[in-house]
Write a protein that holds these residues in place. Sequence first.
Motif, short mmCIF file in Angstrom:
data_model
loop_
_atom_site.label_atom_id
_atom_site.label_comp_id
_atom_site.label_asym_id
_atom_site.label_seq_id
_atom_site.Cartn_x
_atom_site.Cartn_y
_atom_site.Cartn_z
N LEU A 90 9.86 5.01 -18.72
CA LEU A 90 11.25 4.54 -18.73
C LEU A 90 11.46 3.49 -19.82
CD1 LEU A 90 14.02 4.73 -17.48
CD2 LEU A 90 13.32 3.01 -15.78
N ALA A 91 10.49 2.62 -20.02
CA ALA A 91 10.60 1.60 -21.08
C ALA A 91 10.63 2.27 -22.45
CB ALA A 91 9.45 0.62 -20.98
N THR A 92 9.80 3.29 -22.67
CA THR A 92 9.81 4.00 -23.95
C THR A 92 11.15 4.70 -24.18
OG1 THR A 92 7.43 4.38 -23.69
CG2 THR A 92 8.58 5.69 -25.33
N THR A 93 11.70 5.29 -23.13
CA THR A 93 13.01 5.96 -23.26
C THR A 93 14.11 4.96 -23.62
OG1 THR A 93 12.31 7.60 -21.63
CG2 THR A 93 14.68 7.40 -22.06
N MET A 94 14.10 3.81 -22.97
CA MET A 94 15.13 2.81 -23.24
C MET A 94 15.00 2.24 -24.66
SD MET A 94 17.01 3.01 -20.72
CE MET A 94 18.13 1.80 -21.41
N ILE A 95 13.79 2.07 -25.14
CA ILE A 95 13.60 1.60 -26.52
C ILE A 95 14.14 2.63 -27.51
CG2 ILE A 95 11.88 1.01 -28.25
CD1 ILE A 95 10.20 -0.22 -26.02
N ALA A 96 13.84 3.91 -27.25
CA ALA A 96 14.34 4.95 -28.16
C ALA A 96 15.87 5.02 -28.13
CB ALA A 96 13.75 6.30 -27.74
N LEU A 97 16.47 4.90 -26.96
CA LEU A 97 17.94 4.92 -26.88
C LEU A 97 18.55 3.72 -27.59
CD1 LEU A 97 18.57 6.13 -23.20
CD2 LEU A 97 18.97 7.39 -25.33
N THR A 98 17.92 2.57 -27.45
CA THR A 98 18.44 1.37 -28.10
C THR A 98 18.38 1.48 -29.62
OG1 THR A 98 17.74 0.06 -26.19
CG2 THR A 98 18.21 -1.13 -28.22
N VAL A 99 17.33 2.13 -30.13
CA VAL A 99 17.18 2.24 -31.58
C VAL A 99 18.08 3.33 -32.15
CG1 VAL A 99 15.55 2.81 -33.42
CG2 VAL A 99 14.84 1.31 -31.55
N PHE A 100 18.09 4.51 -31.52
CA PHE A 100 18.80 5.65 -32.10
C PHE A 100 20.23 5.81 -31.58
CE2 PHE A 100 14.27 6.76 -32.38
CZ PHE A 100 14.18 6.94 -33.76
N ALA A 101 20.55 5.25 -30.43
CA ALA A 101 21.92 5.33 -29.90
C ALA A 101 22.31 3.94 -29.38
CB ALA A 101 22.02 6.36 -28.78
N PRO A 102 22.50 3.00 -30.29
CA PRO A 102 22.77 1.62 -29.85
C PRO A 102 24.11 1.52 -29.13
CG PRO A 102 23.08 1.82 -32.22
CD PRO A 102 22.49 3.12 -31.76
N ASP A 138 0.82 -1.21 0.00
CA ASP A 138 0.00 0.00 0.00
C ASP A 138 0.86 1.27 0.00
OD1 ASP A 138 -2.37 -1.44 -0.05
OD2 ASP A 138 -2.46 -1.56 2.16
N LEU A 139 1.99 1.21 -0.72
CA LEU A 139 2.84 2.39 -0.83
C LEU A 139 2.49 3.22 -2.07
CD1 LEU A 139 6.29 0.80 0.15
CD2 LEU A 139 4.72 2.12 1.60
N VAL A 140 2.51 2.61 -3.24
CA VAL A 140 2.19 3.27 -4.50
C VAL A 140 1.27 2.35 -5.28
CG1 VAL A 140 3.10 4.28 -6.62
CG2 VAL A 140 4.43 4.44 -4.50
N PRO A 141 0.11 2.83 -5.70
CA PRO A 141 -0.76 1.98 -6.53
C PRO A 141 -0.05 1.57 -7.82
CG PRO A 141 -1.96 3.87 -5.72
CD PRO A 141 -0.51 4.12 -5.41
N MET A 142 -0.30 0.35 -8.22
CA MET A 142 0.38 -0.18 -9.40
C MET A 142 -0.03 0.56 -10.66
SD MET A 142 0.87 -4.19 -10.21
CE MET A 142 2.14 -4.74 -11.36
N GLN A 143 -1.24 1.05 -10.72
CA GLN A 143 -1.68 1.81 -11.89
C GLN A 143 -0.86 3.10 -12.02
OE1 GLN A 143 -5.78 3.05 -11.70
NE2 GLN A 143 -5.90 3.43 -13.91
N LEU A 144 -0.55 3.73 -10.91
CA LEU A 144 0.23 4.97 -10.94
C LEU A 144 1.70 4.69 -11.27
CD1 LEU A 144 0.17 8.02 -10.45
CD2 LEU A 144 0.67 7.55 -8.02
N SER A 145 2.28 3.69 -10.66
CA SER A 145 3.69 3.38 -10.93
C SER A 145 3.89 2.93 -12.38
CB SER A 145 4.19 2.31 -9.97
OG SER A 145 3.43 1.11 -10.12
N ALA A 146 2.92 2.19 -12.93
CA ALA A 146 3.04 1.77 -14.32
C ALA A 146 2.94 2.97 -15.26
CB ALA A 146 1.97 0.74 -14.66
N ALA A 147 2.04 3.90 -14.97
CA ALA A 147 1.83 5.03 -15.86
C ALA A 147 2.93 6.07 -15.74
CB ALA A 147 0.47 5.69 -15.56
N ILE A 148 3.52 6.24 -14.55
CA ILE A 148 4.50 7.31 -14.35
C ILE A 148 5.93 6.83 -14.48
CG2 ILE A 148 5.37 8.97 -12.64
CD1 ILE A 148 2.58 9.27 -11.57
N LEU A 149 6.21 5.60 -14.05
CA LEU A 149 7.59 5.13 -14.00
C LEU A 149 7.92 4.11 -15.08
CD1 LEU A 149 8.02 4.78 -10.12
CD2 LEU A 149 8.78 6.65 -11.60
N VAL A 150 7.15 3.02 -15.10
CA VAL A 150 7.55 1.86 -15.93
C VAL A 150 7.40 2.19 -17.42
CG1 VAL A 150 7.09 -0.56 -16.45
CG2 VAL A 150 6.96 0.26 -14.09
N ILE A 151 6.24 2.64 -17.83
CA ILE A 151 6.01 2.86 -19.26
C ILE A 151 6.89 3.99 -19.82
CG2 ILE A 151 4.28 3.55 -20.95
CD1 ILE A 151 2.20 2.03 -19.34
#
Length: 422
Positions: free
Chosen positions: A36-48, A21-34
Amino acid sequence: MGLHVLLAGMPLLAISAHVFDLVPMQLSAAILVIPLATTMIALTVFAPHPGDRVIAHGLVWGVVACAIYDVFRLDTVYLLGLWGDFIPTMGTWITGRPDDLAGGAVVGYLWRYIGDGGGIGLTFFVVASAFGLHRRSRAFVVLTAVGFAVAPVWAGLIGTVALAPRGEELMFPLTPATVLLSLIGHLIFGLILGLGFWSSRSEQAYWPWEPLRVEQLVRAAVVRSESFAAGVREVLRSGSIAAGVRAVARPAPVPRAASAALARPVAAPGPVPTAAPPAPAPAAAFAGPIARATSSGPVPRAALSEPVSPATSSSPIPYGASSEPIPYGASSGPVSYGASSGPVSYGASSEPVPHGASSRPVPTAAAEPAPAAIPRQRTSSTPPGARTLDPDTWEQWQRRLESTQPGRRAHGGRPPVPAQRG
C-alpha cells in the motif's frame, strides 16, 4: 485521502494485531503495509493531488514530533532506567529474527518514526483540514492535537498492553511509572504536532474541499439511518433483498410541511410603493423678501463731499472712508511713520512707487524742499460727485485711467495729460 488515512493507520493496527495474536507483524508488513505504501508513492508521483502538500507536511511534522518525544523517552529508558525499550524487539517481529536486536532496532525505529509518528501526524492533518481547524486559534489547535495524541493514540496503546493476553510480556509492564511516562511522552508529541499544524496553515490553500461542519455530519447520518431503516422494513415486508436495496437508494421523501410550502402558489409581486413627496410649505412663508445682514451694493463715500480722482489727487484718502476697491495705481493712503498720525509730507512717504512710475530716485526732505500744493482739478477721468457708480460706469472709468499717461500722479507735481483718443 481515504487511501492515505488507511495507510497511516496500518502500522499501529499491525502492532495491535500482532500483540493480540491475530496477524503476525511480518505478514501484515509484507502483504498490507509495504504494497500500500508503494502504491501511494506511485500515485503521488505520477498522479499528484492538491492535498498531497498537506499530506507531506503532516508526515514530516509527525516524524519531528516522534523524534522529540523519543528524546524524553530514551532519557528515561537508558539514563534513568525507569522502563525498557521494546522498539528493537518490535523490529524483530518484522524481520522474523528474534536474536538480531541490532537489525531489529534499525527496522523498528524506521517503523516507529515513519509508520507510527508519520502516520499519526498525517491522520491528524487530514482530519484537522477536513474540519477547518486552521481557522481556529493556536490554543484551540494545540489543545485538539494534544487530545488527539492522548485519545485515541495513547489510550489505544495502553488498551493494547492491558487487554492483550501477552501485552505486558511483549511490550512493557503497566506500572504507575510507565503509565505516567508514556502519557507525558504523548503530551509532548501532541504539543509539537499542534504547533506544526499551526505553522503550516498556509498549506491549507491547497486543500481542495470546503471544511465540514458538525451539523452537516449529523444531518447526513440521520438521512442515512432513515434510508437504512426504510430498506430493512422493505426487506421484512416483501422478503426481497433487491427491494430493500432499491428502498435504500430511493431519495428521502420531502416532509409534508415542505411539500405544502412548495405546492402553495406564489402571489404575484405587487407594485413597489414609492415614498410620498413632502408637503409644500405655506405661501405665507415666502411672502416677504429675505433679509440680508449686509448690503450687496457699493458703500457711499460719506466722508468725501466730492470724489477724488486717484490720478490727480496728491492727498491721501482717509482710512475707512470708502469700502469700494481702489483702482490699480491709486493711492491707498501713506502709512504714518513714527509718532505722527497724519499724512506724511512729500518726500517722506514710505509707500512704494506705483507701477509705471519713474525709476529716478525720490528726493528726500533734506535734499529738495516740498513744492507748493497744486489745487485739485477735475478731469474727464473723475467720476461725477456724490453719485454711486454702477458697474458699467466703473469699468469705463477704469479703462480711462489705464489709458492715461502714467508716472505723473503725485511725485511729478504736474497734473496728468489726458490720453489721445483714436
